[in-house]
Design an enzyme around this catalytic site. Structure first.
Site, PDB file in Angstrom:
ATOM      1  N   LYS A  20     -15.557   8.922 -10.161  1.00  0.00           N
ATOM      2  CA  LYS A  20     -15.282  10.326  -9.809  1.00  0.00           C
ATOM      3  C   LYS A  20     -13.874  10.744 -10.224  1.00  0.00           C
ATOM      4  CE  LYS A  20     -15.777  10.420  -5.312  1.00  0.00           C
ATOM      5  NZ  LYS A  20     -16.196   9.107  -4.852  1.00  0.00           N
ATOM      6  N   ARG A  95     -17.687  15.137   2.760  1.00  0.00           N
ATOM      7  CA  ARG A  95     -18.078  13.758   3.027  1.00  0.00           C
ATOM      8  C   ARG A  95     -19.172  13.657   4.086  1.00  0.00           C
ATOM      9  NH1 ARG A  95     -13.676  11.074   0.546  1.00  0.00           N
ATOM     10  NH2 ARG A  95     -13.511   8.915   0.835  1.00  0.00           N
ATOM     11  N   ARG A 129      -9.638  -2.958  -8.863  1.00  0.00           N
ATOM     12  CA  ARG A 129      -8.975  -1.649  -8.910  1.00  0.00           C
ATOM     13  C   ARG A 129      -7.560  -1.721  -8.333  1.00  0.00           C
ATOM     14  NH1 ARG A 129     -11.722   3.752  -6.551  1.00  0.00           N
ATOM     15  NH2 ARG A 129     -11.400   2.868  -4.489  1.00  0.00           N
ATOM     16  N   ARG A 162      -5.084  -0.605  -3.112  1.00  0.00           N
ATOM     17  CA  ARG A 162      -5.115   0.376  -2.036  1.00  0.00           C
ATOM     18  C   ARG A 162      -5.346  -0.321  -0.705  1.00  0.00           C
ATOM     19  NH1 ARG A 162      -8.957   5.388  -3.649  1.00  0.00           N
ATOM     20  NH2 ARG A 162      -9.605   5.085  -1.501  1.00  0.00           N
ATOM     21  N   ARG A 173     -16.614   1.691   4.200  1.00  0.00           N
ATOM     22  CA  ARG A 173     -16.590   2.953   3.462  1.00  0.00           C
ATOM     23  C   ARG A 173     -17.914   3.199   2.742  1.00  0.00           C
ATOM     24  NH1 ARG A 173     -11.961   1.790  -0.206  1.00  0.00           N
ATOM     25  NH2 ARG A 173     -12.180   3.876  -1.049  1.00  0.00           N
TER      26      ARG A 173
HETATM   27  P1  AMP Z   1     -10.878   8.449  -1.184  1.00  0.00           P
HETATM   28  O1  AMP Z   1      -9.651   8.322  -2.031  1.00  0.00           O
HETATM   29  O2  AMP Z   1     -11.666   9.697  -1.479  1.00  0.00           O
HETATM   30  O3  AMP Z   1     -11.717   7.203  -1.163  1.00  0.00           O
HETATM   31  O4  AMP Z   1     -10.352   8.664   0.331  1.00  0.00           O
HETATM   32  C1  AMP Z   1      -9.588   7.685   0.984  1.00  0.00           C
HETATM   33  C2  AMP Z   1      -9.667   7.878   2.488  1.00  0.00           C
HETATM   34  O5  AMP Z   1      -9.137   9.171   2.851  1.00  0.00           O
HETATM   35  C3  AMP Z   1     -11.068   7.870   3.067  1.00  0.00           C
HETATM   36  O6  AMP Z   1     -11.567   6.565   3.298  1.00  0.00           O
HETATM   37  C4  AMP Z   1     -10.854   8.644   4.375  1.00  0.00           C
HETATM   38  O7  AMP Z   1     -10.215   7.843   5.348  1.00  0.00           O
HETATM   39  C5  AMP Z   1      -9.876   9.727   3.939  1.00  0.00           C
HETATM   40  N1  AMP Z   1     -10.605  10.912   3.437  1.00  0.00           N
HETATM   41  C6  AMP Z   1     -10.629  11.386   2.148  1.00  0.00           C
HETATM   42  N2  AMP Z   1     -11.407  12.484   2.062  1.00  0.00           N
HETATM   43  C7  AMP Z   1     -11.896  12.702   3.303  1.00  0.00           C
HETATM   44  C8  AMP Z   1     -12.777  13.664   3.849  1.00  0.00           C
HETATM   45  N3  AMP Z   1     -13.341  14.613   3.111  1.00  0.00           N
HETATM   46  N4  AMP Z   1     -13.051  13.593   5.192  1.00  0.00           N
HETATM   47  C9  AMP Z   1     -12.503  12.649   5.971  1.00  0.00           C
HETATM   48  N5  AMP Z   1     -11.686  11.688   5.510  1.00  0.00           N
HETATM   49  C10 AMP Z   1     -11.376  11.706   4.193  1.00  0.00           C
END
Ligand code: AMP
Length: 222
Positions: A20, A95, A129, A162, A173
């Site tokens: 993505k 999400r 990653r 990360r 996740r």
């Molecule tokens: P990502 O980089 O999109 O995998 O996001 C990393 C973390 O940020 C996720 O595991 C959540 O803890 C938080 N996060 C990102 N986007 C959202 C969202 N739309 N709603 C809630 N938590 C989010």
């Protein structure tokens, strides 16, 4: 590429490490619109040690979601920026179905692109990653490592794993994603906005398929 409304409001869906982020950056350049990643926004808050950053740090490293209210507040403010008027690419939002409804209440999405890979592939990719802790550039230890180990090619920041890319958090996740994405897909499919892409392909090929999918969708909409 113009659609009926002449806007490109795009939602990118897909499990962790499906590509993505990469496709979001490519589409952002292609259409001249901003890519908005709620995950990046949260990581920035954590790096800056802001009040919000301190509040969400543990939650994110454990692989849990930030509350819908907090996330929406941050996103709504970002979407009100002038650069989002003609379009944007959302990566990591919505999400869950609650977030879909929030989003639907403030804007009309034009395209929803789901890039899918299996959990097994996601876990495999996440192992390698790494990201820059300063500018967020993504690396893969095997496929595209930074030129100098641990140092970002672009900004000289530290290339690290990360906090939520460790096995326990990854499992959580992925589980959350699979459970929550079903009603989201159903919602956008009903609205005829959904474009499904197999993420097991080259970056170039996936971009091509996304573009073709968008052209086809426009044919359906117009
Ligand atoms: P990502 O980089 O999109 O995998 O996001 C990393 C973390 O940020 C996720 O595991 C959540 O803890 C938080 N996060 C990102 N986007 C959202 C969202 N739309 N709603 C809630 N938590 C989010």
């Amino acid at each position: 590429m113009n659609n009926k409304k002449n806007t490109h409001k795009i939602v990118l869906l897909g499990p962790q490490a499906c590509g993505k982020g990469t496709q979001g950056k490519i589409l952002s350049e292609l259409f001249g619109i901003s890519r908005i990643s709620t995950g990046d926004m949260f990581r920035e808050e954590i790096t800056n040690k802001s009040e919000l950053g301190i509040k969400i740090q543990n939650l994110i490293s454990e692989g849990r979601l930030v509350s819908d209210e907090l996330t929406f507040k941050l996103l709504k403010k970002r979407l009100s920026n002038i650069d989002c008027r003609n379009g944007f690419i959302l990566d990591g939002y919505p999400r869950n179905i609650g977030q879909v409804k929030y989003l639907d209440s403030i804007t009309n999405i034009d395209f929803v692109i789901e890039i899918d890979i299996s959990n097994r592939e996601a876990v495999f990719r996440i192992k390698n990653r790494r990201i820059c802790d300063k500018c967020g550039t993504s690396y893969d230890l095997k496929l595209f490592p930074s030129k100098k180990e641990g140092i970002c090619d672009k900004c000289g920041g530290n290339v690290v794993r990360r906090a939520d890319d460790y096995p326990e958090a990854i499992k959580k996740r992925l589980m959350i994603y699979r459970n929550e994405v079903r009603p989201i897909l159903k919602f956008y499919k009903k609205k005829k906005l959904l474009i499904k892409i197999n993420g097991l392909n080259t970056v170039e090929n996936i971009t091509e398929r996304i573009k073709n999918g968008m052209v086809e969708k426009m044919g359906e909409i117009i």
